[in-house]
Motif scaffolding. Structure first.
Motif, PDB file in Angstrom:
ATOM      1  N   ILE A  43       0.860  -1.181   0.000  1.00 62.73           N
ATOM      2  CA  ILE A  43       0.000   0.000   0.000  1.00 62.73           C
ATOM      3  C   ILE A  43       0.893   1.227   0.000  1.00 62.73           C
ATOM      4  N   ALA A  44       0.902   1.947  -1.134  1.00 59.09           N
ATOM      5  CA  ALA A  44       1.891   3.001  -1.343  1.00 59.09           C
ATOM      6  C   ALA A  44       1.503   4.325  -0.705  1.00 59.09           C
ATOM      7  N   CYS A  45       0.224   4.679  -0.724  1.00 54.74           N
ATOM      8  CA  CYS A  45      -0.196   5.964  -0.139  1.00 54.74           C
ATOM      9  C   CYS A  45      -1.545   5.798   0.542  1.00 54.74           C
ATOM     10  N   LEU A  46      -1.767   6.680   1.525  1.00 54.76           N
ATOM     11  CA  LEU A  46      -3.036   6.696   2.255  1.00 54.76           C
ATOM     12  C   LEU A  46      -3.434   8.147   2.504  1.00 54.76           C
ATOM     13  N   ALA A  47      -4.746   8.415   2.550  1.00 52.31           N
ATOM     14  CA  ALA A  47      -5.201   9.758   2.938  1.00 52.31           C
ATOM     15  C   ALA A  47      -6.632   9.690   3.462  1.00 52.31           C
TER      16      ALA A  47
END
Length: 1614
Positions: free
Chosen positions: A109-113
């Motif tokens: 999972i490369a990015c989260l927001a």
């Protein structure tokens, strides 16, 4: 014994040195409590600068690579890498898991927001499509997903000022997303001329649709909408890695080591160059910034965290530092002080204070460092380098003493001798060099015995010996200091080693699993005083063993935190701590050692919750120290419930076989018989491998299960009602707290759980999609809203459901061993327990996941197998029954005490208002007080205790008790032997139900003139059953061997029984006493028959492939029938008793003359002319039609013809009972089929008067009695049989239009490049052919309607500005799509407007003015349109379009729901229908939408369209469906019609159930192609009318049967 149990001491993570700066960005934030949150390796760290204290979140199982902070700044979301990576949302204050999101991404999972109000979370995967996924994180539910981009995405953010909008950026792109319904639709940012197309690394959203993004060049790009409007050149001199928005403005950080602060309009405020500060250095690169008030947090590429106070920007404060690039291998411990030394490929050596948790010295070397050692006096530090040299430094000021390079390959290990005089240096070229310390490190000796690289060294206490390990796993000894190898084992026997860091050797045998590659343990260190050993391995695990540890596969405690390989581990000098270092994660972990004596005070260090099974639990590597499992449990654990063919596979198999057989028969097939059968009574109860599956319902009926049937038994009337929704073995049953609903779970490839009503016997919900092979345990929550289930897949998955909605709430892997029971906590709906083999686990829900903690046994007992469990009188108390007869009492997760309750396993327990009741293998039911202190009363299940009026017979005393339930003043008991008993509180026992015990049942015979039958089974019993109203077992007899067949003599006085060992006996049919027995064969006796009439002869068939004929009177063998090539399966006599018909396993049909047994050949046509006394044969012309299309996969095991020779009943391997018309000539006869047995139906027999059919299920051990309902006599019930499946392909009768439409294949605009073929040259490029006039030089004025121009006036276009072409506006569309669509014109607004579609446009046409307005959001042809009829949703329209594959990308087929008046899109549903959507319909309340696809299965899907949520989906039909519509008064029932079919559908939870329409009452009516559907006005009589091709309308007065009305030409719609 020592190594057989795990050590009782414990490690607790105290500090982590390091921060993940490499390959990550934006991963460092202030929480609301002013703590700092970041991650390193697989651990989330919350650091309090005020208290200098760390807290750890350890719910991940691999490297964390992304982090997002919730807008309220307390919750944190982190994402990891891995094959099945997941996201954890956790509380930074308590470091407990709040929610787990999984099963969508792969790789990582490369990015989260988080979005503005923190309700939704967006994640980006590392898979090939970089999938973007939006979650409702609290519920653990995915809302939408779409392919992100073909290349890496670096950052994603919600637009905080516009709802449902997101922005993502990455390699050479930026995308602006909108979320509508379940559809994420991207628009690419347009770089235009304003800036170069380049990689965008980070972004932040602002007001007025502005987006700021940081580019690889160091510029900042400013976007409005999707267009680049300006660039801020040279904001940084190199790539901008991080951008952080806060109340005051924006902070950016870049590769140039600068932090820039900007105001809210992105005007520069100030710049801070970290390279120029006191802590700065060349090459410092910023990866993460966080600006809060006057503090700025900075994370760097080299694993440092700085805190900068704005007004003292020259003096950043260094909060954390760690090693960076390359791998970290070197670790040494100071011999007298609490210091640790580490050295890494980043060429730095660092000294850490274990007390202050700080870096106190660092020194950079010329070469990467691979190992380190400190001399005994603590003065010299030796470092081994990767280039083969080693360096010695003074510890106090890090100055060099000596640098020596004698080798070319890396130095992997070096150690000082205990007396401080020598240094041993082990090299990768397989040599060890010995140097003298006082002689300025002069070389003294060399050890050259190894053939592989040196991995570990240890000195003896007297410094006279050295032991080494090498890469081959060899252990060698050398004399010091010369280095001569010691080959005599005795010489090294008594040597005491100063340290133990070797991985091979007798003392550490136990650290290796039983089957292991030799190189996966990297480091060991023995603690002689505490008698423990710590190891580090390639899987990121630190383990504690007892020392010495002699036997392979010893027990251990394990600790996770490091992500990949742990390269080195050491005890501190005073054994207070363990230090471990991670190779790739560059992290140094400091663990506090908690010895045994302190453990008792420290129960608060219960195993930390984690999702991987990695709490400090004992290993399961060696079970040999546990007493043998009880034989019954042993047997049960062997059951896998796997099937060769599952019933779910049938449709595909049929298709495959149909393809093969297209060329085959075209004969008109015989109709199905008029008779039908109805299940009347089932003998049997599944107790042998199930527990706690027997309950009282609300009104005092008894509910249980057997085979594939849920049974509701009324004990007053002795009648049964059946739930027949399952199609394979039911394995578990639970009752709703209100006692009116039941949940049952079954075997299957994708097994289902049915929740059904015990009154109406209708399914309320069907749950499937998350288990494999079967569901072995279910339980309702106390409020009845949730259901927990456990599967029998490899990891025994545990799932929590909202069963009414049919939604999966949470899922987790249960255990690798079998789980027997799941129980929901009655006080807290989010908690549950599972129990099974060596397993007691306490779970709580966390969003989409479940967090489990193993029960903590401590010193109270061993890790037992748990067979049952219940909760007690508070939410903390739980009780479990073990396989050894104890009851364990648990508080929270701790075992408090054990009580001996039964001899042998405790199989069932039940909680009462005050107290408990338990039942065990010893056949005793015990009543207990509420704390298991006293046993109040016991009931032994014995024949003597049977009540006088009890029906049936108890087979043996003290049968093993498998289920107990209380209610209505009685205790209900289910036994392993298939009996259900009711125990009165005062003692007498009534027998209610019984069946055969474990073992297959094959033998069945019906009496020649009484309603009774006999059965014989592998359970070694012969039983007589009453089929008349008393429905009980009349007699039973135990046999020496199991039996496979039986038969009554024609006068009903004798009963012949064939046994499994080749013998057979004749018994008196009344008393079951032996009359005579014979033993002539070795193999199973498979069939046995008396000759008709006087019963003079007895034919006995065996698997030896002979039939013996005996004279009954003289008891002699009079003939043998030889000539069969395989085992005999069936035999029948002719009426005269002169001829035998024989079937064999090789599918031969043979004939023999009786009594001599001479073989006869009879032509096939003649066979049916012979009068047969019985027909149980499965071969021959008369029953050719009983073999199914998939005859190669399944076998017909039994058949039986009624005495009136009209109906042939068959039983097959798939558990179907079928009725055919006799004779069933021609292939694939039509039939009625019934499912109740689970796997194999081994025998079927009609009773003497054909009033009942009796069937036996082989493995399900059940005896089922069906009543025969003659044609015409049965009351109009919905038909419970299905028609045969190979539908009526033989009749043509297509209308040409319909044929064309059925075969249209839609091209997809997104894929088709040019639809029109292009020829020739475009007009303005054509070379003009000169005209005749031009050739002749005549100039004619151009023909023009304008007045001619004045001669002299020359028009000059140079000065005029061309008017730019404005946007084209669609004004009018001519055309309507009618050629292949239907029901797609509707009135709106009381007839003022018409709505319809053509091409990709929805058109609202005003009738009065003739004006049109358009809905233009579709990107391809619209194929269907419907209008919502509910007053709440006025003018709401749904349209479905063509699309390509169903990958959820923007070109996938979709349904748009929009407002016809303002053309606002309300939802877009991207579907999994490939090719396109051909029909849509709203439900009665308007909240549900039904769509049908053009994919090969013509999938039917139901949506909750306002949420964009798919509720249910199922393959509709193998042929085209033209229309599907909801009933106008229903949200759960709809009808679909199409090519040769009508189907009536019901939505139950998340499952769709369908029944085919049957033309049952009509002579010779054939199923036609249906084109339209409408519903009648009488709700009680369900009527739906279908338009068909052959010019008539059908009326269906009930859901499944129809009649025809003639009418005029083809009616398409009505």
């Amino acid at each position: 014994m020592a190594a057989r149990s795990a050590p009782s001491c414990h490690l607790r993570l105290e500090w982590v040195y390091g921060y993940r700066g490499h390959q990550c960005r934006n991963n460092l934030y202030y929480t609301a409590a002013k703590e700092i949150v970041y991650f390193v390796a697989g651990v989330g760290v919350v650091y309090s600068p005020r208290e200098h204290r760390q807290k750890f979140y350890r719910g991940h199982s691999d490297d964390i690579i992304s982090l997002a902070l919730h807008p309220e700044r307390v919750l944190v979301a982190t994402g990891q890498v891995g094959k099945e990576p997941y996201i954890c949302v956790w509380d930074s204050y308590t470091v407990q898991t709040i929610s787990v999101l999984k099963d969508v991404h792969t790789h990582g999972i490369a990015c989260l927001a988080f979005d503005l109000d923190g309700q939704r979370l967006v994640s980006v995967g590392l898979d090939s499509k970089n999938a973007v996924c939006v979650w409702d994180w609290k519920r653990g539910k995915m809302l939408s997903t779409a392919p992100g981009h073909t290349d890496r995405i670096f950052d994603i953010s919600w637009d905080l000022y516009q709802p449902n909008k997101l922005v993502s950026c990455g390699v050479k792109h930026i995308k602006f997303w909108s979320l509508c319904g379940n559809a994420l639709t991207p628009k690419r940012g347009v770089f235009g001329k304003t800036g170069d197309l380049q990689t965008i690394l980070c972004l932040a959203c602002a007001r007025d649709e502005l987006t700021y993004s940081g580019a690889l060049s160091g510029d900042i790009y400013v976007w409005k909408g999707i267009n680049l409007i300006r660039t801020i050149q040279g904001a940084h001199t190199a790539g901008i890695f991080s951008m952080n928005a806060c109340e005051e403005g924006f902070a950016t950080g870049g590769r140039d080591g600068c932090i820039r602060l900007w105001d809210l309009t992105f005007k520069p405020i100030t710049v801070i160059d970290l390279r120029e500060t006191d802590q700065g250095y060349k090459g410092l690169s910023v990866r993460s910034v966080c600006w809060r008030g006057d503090h700025i947090l900075v994370g760097t590429q080299d694993s440092e965290i700085f805190e900068i106070v704005v007004h003292e920007r020259k003096k950043p404060f260094l909060i954390m530092q760690g090693h960076c690039e390359g791998e970290l291998w070197a670790l040494a411990i100071h011999p007298t002080k609490p210091l640790a030394v580490t050295g890494s490929d980043d060429r730095s050596v660092r000294i850490w204070s274990l007390v202050d948790h700080a870096l106190i010295a660092r020194c950079n070397m010329e070469e990467p460092i691979r190992c380190a050692a400190v001399n005994v006096d603590g003065i010299h530090l030796a470092l081994g380098m990767k280039d083969g040299s080693f360096t010695v430094l003074r510890v106090r000021d890090m100055t060099e003493v000596v640098h020596i390079k004698d080798r070319k390959e890396a130095i992997h290990e070096l150690k000082y001798s205990p007396d401080g005089t020598y240094l041993a240096v082990g090299c990768n070229d397989s040599s060890v060099d010995i140097y003298g310390v006082s002689q300025r490190y002069k070389k003294m000796g060399e050890c050259v015995g190894s053939l592989s690289f040196i991995t570990h060294l240890d000195w003896s206490s007297d410094s006279r010996y050295l032991q080494t390990n090498d890469g081959n796993g060899k252990r060698l000894f050398y004399r010091m200091p010369g280095g001569k190898e010691v080959t005599n084992k005795d010489e090294t026997k008594g040597v005491h080693w100063a340290s133990w860091t070797c991985v091979s050797g007798l003392e550490v045998n136990g650290i290796w699993p039983k089957y292991s590659d030799i190189n996966d343990i990297n480091s060991v260190d023995g603690n002689y005083i505490g008698q423990v050993l710590v190891t580090a391995d390639d899987y990121g695990i630190v383990k504690l063993f007892r020392y010495p540890c002699l036997r392979k596969g010893a027990k251990f405690r394990k600790y996770i935190g490091h992500s990949a390989h742990v390269t080195n581990v050491r005890w501190s000098h005073d054994h207070q701590w363990v230090i471990s270092i991670g190779g790739a994660d560059h992290a140094v972990f400091q663990w506090r050692f908690i010895p045994e004596r302190k453990l008792k005070d420290a129960l608060h260090i219960a195993p930390q919750e984690s999702l991987a099974d990695s709490n400090s639990d004992e290993s399961d590597s060696d079970l040999s120290d546990v007493p043998e499992l009880d034989s019954e449990i042993e047997q049960e654990t062997q059951l896998t419930y796997r099937r060769q063919v599952y019933k779910e596979d049938l449709p595909q198999l049929k298709e495959q076989y149909k393809e093969k057989q297209k060329s085959g028969t075209s004969k008109r097939r015989e109709r199905a018989p008029g008779n039908s059968i109805r299940l009347h009574f089932v003998h049997g109860y599944r107790g042998y491998d199930c527990r706690s599956n027997l309950f009282y319902t609300q009104i005092g009926e008894i509910v249980y299960h057997v085979a594939a049937v849920g049974v509701i038994y009324n004990r007053q009337q002795n009648t049964q009602r059946f739930y027949l929704g399952h199609d394979d073995d039911i394995l578990c049953l639970a009752i709703h707290p209100v006692k009116d609903y039941v949940a049952t779970g079954q075997v299957g490839r994708d097994p289902s759980i049915h929740i059904w009503d015990t009154e109406t016997i209708k399914p309320l919900s069907i749950l499937k999609g998350y288990h494999q092979y079967g569901v072995c345990a279910v339980d309702f929550s106390a409020d009845g809203k949730r259901l927990a289930s456990v599967g029998i897949d490899e990891s025994h998955t545990v799932v929590l459901w909202d069963w009414k909605k049919g939604e999966k709430l949470s899922i987790a892997r249960g255990s690798k061993d079998k789980i027997f029971v799941v129980k929901m906590n009655p006080y807290v709906p989010d908690k549950l327990i599972t129990a099974g083999i060596k397993h007691m686990k306490f779970w709580r829900r966390a969003g989409g996941g479940l967090v489990g903690r193993k029960g903590y046994i401590g010193t109270l007992g061993k890790n037992e197998t748990m067979m049952c469990a219940v909760y007690g009188w508070t939410e903390e108390m739980a009780f479990s029954g073990t396989s050894t007869g104890d009851v364990c009492i648990w508080r929270d997760i701790f075992l408090v005490k054990t009580v001996k309750a039964h001899d042998g396993p405790v199989f069932s327990m039940h909680a009462l208002e005050k107290g408990f009741v338990t039942g065990g293998k010893d056949g005793v039911v015990a009543l207990w007080d509420d704390s298991f202190e006293r046993c109040l009363k016991t009931y032994a299940v014995k024949r003597a205790a049977l009540a006088p009026g009890s029906k049936g017979l108890l087979l043996e005393d003290n049968p093993s008790i498998r289920a107990i339930s209380l209610g209505h003043g009685h205790i209900l008991v289910g036994t392993k032997n298939g009996e259900i008993l009711e125990v009165d509180k005062s003692g007498p026992i009534t027998l209610l139900v019984q069946g055969h015990m474990e073992g297959e049942v094959w033998g069945l015979a019906t009496h020649p003139y009484l309603p009774i039958c006999a059965t014989v089974s592998d359970d070694k019993t012969l039983r007589i059953w009453d089929l008349s109203p008393s429905h009980c077992m009349l007699a039973v007899r135990k046999l020496k061997k199991g039996g496979r067949c039986c038969c009554f003599s024609p006068d009903g006085k004798a009963l012949a029984v064939g046994l499994c060992d080749g013998s057979f006996l004749m018994a008196n049919a009344d008393t079951l006493e032996d009359l005579v027995s014979f033993h002539h064969r070795k193999d199973i006796i498979s069939d046995i028959r008396f000759s008709p009439g006087s019963g003079k002869y007895l034919a006995v068939a065996s698997h030896d492939s002979f039939v013996d004929i005996y004279n009954v009177m003289s008891s002699k063998r009079v003939g043998i029938c030889k000539g069969a090539t395989s085992c005999i399966t069936h035999i029948d006599w002719d009426i005269r008793g002169k001829l035998l018909q024989v079937n064999t396993g090789a599918k031969e049909q043979l004939f023999f003359e009786a009594p001599r047994g001479k073989r006869q050949t009879i032509p096939r046509m003649e066979v049916e002319k012979i009068g047969w006394a019985s027909w149980t044969s499965v071969l021959g012309l008369c029953c050719e039609g009983i073999w199914p299309v998939i005859g190669e996969v399944t076998d017909i095991t039994a058949s039986c013809l009624t005495h009136d020779k009209m109906v042939l009943a068959t039983g097959d391997d798939l558990g179907f009972v079928k009725l055919f018309r006799y004779p069933a000539k021609g292939k694939f006869g039509k039939f009625k089929r019934y499912v109740a047995h689970s796997t194999q139906v081994t025998n079927v027999r009609w009773t003497y008067d054909d009033s009942m059919l009796v069937t036996l299920g082989g493995a399900d051990m059940s005896l089922m009695v069906w009543t025969n309902e003659m044609e015409g006599s049965r009351e109009k019930r919905p038909c419970d049989s299905e028609e045969s499946d190979t539908g009526s392909e033989e009749d043509g009768g297509y209308d040409s239009d319909v044929t064309r439409e059925n075969e249209i294949s839609y091209t997809i605009r997104a894929l088709s490049t040019n639809i029109r073929p292009m020829f020739g040259i475009k007009p303005h490029l054509q070379q003009k052919e000169p005209s005749i006039d031009e050739r002749q030089g005549i100039v004619r004025p151009p023909v023009s309607r304008a007045p001619p121009q004045p001669e002299k006036l020359q028009t000059n276009n140079v000065g005029k500005k061309k008017r730019p072409i404005e946007d084209l506006m669609l004004e009018l569309v001519f055309g309507y799509r009618g050629r292949d669509c239907r029901n797609n014109v509707h009135y709106l607004n009381d007839g003022d407007d018409i709505i319809y579609h053509t091409a990709s446009i929805g058109i609202l046409h005003n009738v009065a003015t003739g004006t049109q307005s358009f809905y233009q959001e579709h990107n391809d042809d619209i194929l269907c349109l419907t209008v919502n009829q509910h007053p709440k949703f006025i003018n709401i329209v749904a349209t479905g379009q063509v699309g390509d594959s169903a990958d959820m990308s923007p070109t996938a087929p979709s349904v748009h729901i929009w407002d016809a008046v303002n053309k606002q899109t309300l939802a877009i549903l991207r579907c999994y229908h490939s090719k396109g959507v051909c029909s849509v319909s709203f439900s009665a309340t308007g909240k549900l939408l039904l769509s049908v696809g053009l994919d090969p299965e013509h999938t039917v899907t139901i949506w909750r369209w306002q949420e964009g949520a798919k509720i249910a989906s199922k393959a509709g039909h193998n042929q085209r469906i033209f229309v599907a519509e909801f009933r106008p008064d229903s949200d759960s029932q709809f009808v679909s019609v199409g090519v040769k079919h009508v189907k009536f559908w019901t939505l139950a939870g998340r499952a769709l159930l369908s029944k085919k329409g049957l033309l049952s009452t009509l002579e010779d009516a054939r199923m036609q192609t249906m084109l339209a559907v409408a519903f009648g006005a009488v709700p009680s009589v369900e009527m739906s009318a279908c338009g068909k091709i052959t010019y008539c309308v059908e009326l269906w007065p009930e859901p499944t049967t129809g009649l025809c009305l003639p009418c005029t030409p083809p009616c398409e719609t009505d």
